[in-house]
Design an enzyme around this catalytic site. Structure first.
Site, mmCIF file in Angstrom:
data_model
loop_
_atom_site.group_PDB
_atom_site.id
_atom_site.type_symbol
_atom_site.label_atom_id
_atom_site.label_comp_id
_atom_site.label_asym_id
_atom_site.label_seq_id
_atom_site.Cartn_x
_atom_site.Cartn_y
_atom_site.Cartn_z
ATOM 1 N N CYS A 22 7.558 -2.371 2.254
ATOM 2 C CA CYS A 22 8.282 -1.610 3.263
ATOM 3 C C CYS A 22 7.920 -2.160 4.632
ATOM 4 C CB CYS A 22 7.945 -0.122 3.158
ATOM 5 S SG CYS A 22 6.203 0.268 3.383
ATOM 6 N N ASP A 73 2.090 3.711 -6.273
ATOM 7 C CA ASP A 73 0.860 2.935 -6.392
ATOM 8 C C ASP A 73 -0.038 3.034 -5.168
ATOM 9 O OD1 ASP A 73 3.228 1.431 -5.476
ATOM 10 O OD2 ASP A 73 1.801 -0.157 -5.059
#
Length: 619
Positions: free
Chosen positions: A2, A96
């Protein structure tokens, strides 16, 4: 993956500034957004949803809200780490990177030693009043920062920072003299890159940089030159595990096939994983036969039995997409292959693929580049037959990496001639202020006293792989189309194993990647294993001058060059004349494509602050 951004210190909650930073990261995180802000720190995220698409929005916090995290990246051992924390922490998602916030509660910033993955994160410890900015050991994920009075801004791209604008001359000189700009340097004055394997501690007392990891080969006297590696199967097993880790995804995964050994090995191992989410393979192809690897790509695609997308990269495509590639790269380019990388990512995104696995990292750790062979040939010469090294070359080696006995690919005399020809007369007068060959670019403590192969490996990682192959050529091109690149050869266990393999088993005689080929022969077609190494390449500036002359003339107009004041318009025109000559073969190999650097610098400069002077700043 991201995009992350934020501000620490003065005016932390400045909404307009944060909005502008976020706006520069939309391509890195099209799926969701989130922010946290108090009176001292603001952290934000734009998310590309890959693991737990519905529950993984950021920021993440600890149970009591004292730890706030935004992270760009993937933690491949998150399931194992999460199991260790089970019963003591409450997780709100299956994502995660959430594990980082809870690891910090138990280990503090020492958690970095536990992570296997690629990451750049900002973690705010509200109790201690510290923001940690950390980047993975190889710098796969980018993280930039700039001081702003008493505060500090950070973001996943340099352009997202308010400080980005003026061009930094030492960064430009690095592009001319080295494979790319070298962290912490960037092309923008006042903007720095967090170095791989480093973290910043930002408190009200200031900013402190800490190294938490570096590539550290054993001393030469402790290095076994040759011998039999116990089991090529151990290497294959480590790579198989690395590939399996990087196939963890709730989104479709693709494979890049160059036609060479490294990407072929990754692809063949991925095909073995029964639960593999791989849906497509992608390859760059070229009209010019001397650049094309289509037969080997098609051979592998048939072997894998997956839908295959060849992506043709023509001079027209380079003309169309080069400016976009430069914009996302945030540096001038020494080659046009970034356009091929951009085209591959566009094709992947068009098929709904959000993750691609590639073969980067093998050349650096298994003696894949021609420089390793040249080093071996030089070392075999009797001392009396080795040409003397000029004093200015020795001084540059000492200044740049602290070891005058090792030359890497430096040629100070050739660089001096090129810069005297290319730089404007006004710039040449101030060259001593920004001459990158007079300043450090690597840690000499990791080079001195090492085996020559390990010296080159260290410098290849620091000067070529991180900021170029993984940076402008890798992450910036994939993420331009919201696609994440993953690199099994940079798995911690694979790297640890590679560092223990004797140099003589990586380069056997003049055969590169000997032990890797032994391992690959069990799963990769023999035609690919045994083929001669074919370096990544794409049509250079000579092709563009021949096939897209008006495009080149428009960008390199003498008035534009004189307005920038960096490159000499006459020298640029002489380069163009050379390439226009009917007797010149545009496929002629070039150590450095000078005209491509000038062309792409002009694009970068025009998209930055064209009216601002270039300057050099001290970091």
């Amino acid at each position: 993956m991201c995009g992350i951004f934020g501000r620490v210190g003065a005016a932390a909650g400045a909404g307009e500034v944060l909005d502008a930073m976020e706006g520069g990261l939309l391509h890195r995180g099209p799926d969701s957004r989130g922010r946290y802000a108090d009176d001292w720190a603001a952290l934000g995220s734009r998310r590309l949803s890959i693991v737990d698409p519905d529950g993984g929005s950021q920021p993440f916090t600890s149970e009591d809200g004292s730890v706030v995290l935004v992270c760009n990246g993937e933690i491949y051992n998150y399931a194992e780490l999460r199991a260790r924390l089970a019963g003591r922490h409450v997780f709100r998602s299956e994502c995660d990177v959430e594990v980082i916030a809870h690891l910090y509660e138990e280990l503090g910033i020492g958690l970095l030693a536990e992570l296997e993955g690629q990451f750049a994160f900002a973690l705010y410890d509200r109790v201690r009043g510290v923001v940690h900015l950390a980047r993975d050991p190889f710098g796969i994920c980018p993280l930039y920062y700039a001081r702003d009075g008493d505060g500090l801004d950070f973001a996943s791209t340099a352009r997202a920072l308010p400080a980005a604008g003026r061009i930094d001359l030492r960064g430009l000189d690095q592009v001319l003299c080295l494979p790319s700009v070298v962290s912490p340097r960037t092309l923008f004055e006042g903007v720095s890159s967090v170095r791989p394997g480093h973290r910043l501690e930002v408190t009200r007392d200031g900013v402190r940089e800490v190294e938490y990891w570096d590539l550290d080969y054993p001393a030469a006297e402790e290095t076994e030159e040759s011998g039999e590696f116990a089991d090529a199967g151990a290497l294959l097993g480590a790579l198989r595990t690395a590939v399996r880790r990087r196939l963890r995804s709730d989104a479709p995964v693709g494979l890049y096939l160059s036609g060479g050994l490294d990407s072929a090995l990754v692809a063949c191992l991925a095909a073995e994983v029964a639960e593999s989410p791989v849906t497509h393979t992608f390859s760059a192809v070229f009209p010019a036969a001397e650049l094309d690897e289509r037969p080997y790509q098609e051979l592998l695609a048939r072997r894998l039995g997956l839908p295959h997308r060849p992506v043709e990269v023509t001079a027209d495509r380079i003309r169309r997409d080069l400016e976009l590639a430069v914009w996302h790269s945030e540096v001038p380019l020494r080659e046009s292959y970034n356009v091929a990388s951009l085209a591959l990512a566009e094709a992947a995104a068009g098929e709904g693929v959000k993750v691609v696995l590639t073969g980067e990292g093998a050349d650096e750790f298994f003696a894949g580049y021609s420089g390793y062979r040249f080093d071996a040939l030089r070392a075999a010469l009797p001392a009396g037959r080795r040409p003397p090294v000029p004093q200015d070359e020795l001084r540059a080696r000492e200044a740049m990496w602290g070891d005058p006995s090792y030359g890497y690919d430096l040629d100070v005399a050739a660089l001096r001639r090129a810069r005297e020809e290319l730089y404007s007369s006004e710039l040449l007068s101030s060259l001593p202020e920004f001459d990158c060959t007079a300043f450090p670019v690597a840690d000499g403590r990791r080079i001195r006293g090492r085996h020559p192969m390990h010296k080159r490996s260290y410098l290849d990682v620091k000067l070529r792989m991180t900021d170029h192959l993984l940076g402008d050529h890798g992450d910036r091109m994939t993420m331009a189309h919201s696609v994440e690149g993953r690199y099994p050869f940079l798995d911690r266990d694979v790297v640890d194993l590679a560092m223990r393999i004797p140099p003589g088993l990586k380069l056997r005689g003049q055969e590169e990647k000997y032990v890797l080929k032994r391992a690959a022969s069990r799963v990769v077609p023999e035609q690919v294993v045994r083929r001669e190494k074919f370096p990544f390449t794409a049509p250079g500036s000579a092709y563009l001058v021949r096939e897209a002359e008006e495009f080149v003339r428009d960008w390199l107009a003498p008035d534009t060059l004189r307005r920038h004041g960096v490159f000499d318009a006459g020298a640029v025109e002489r380069l163009c004349d050379t390439y226009r000559d009917p007797g010149y073969d545009p496929s002629t190999p070039q150590r450095t494509d000078w005209l491509m650097i000038v062309l792409t610098f002009t694009m970068l400069r025009e998209s930055a602050d064209a009216a601002a002077p270039c300057r050099v700043v001290e970091l």
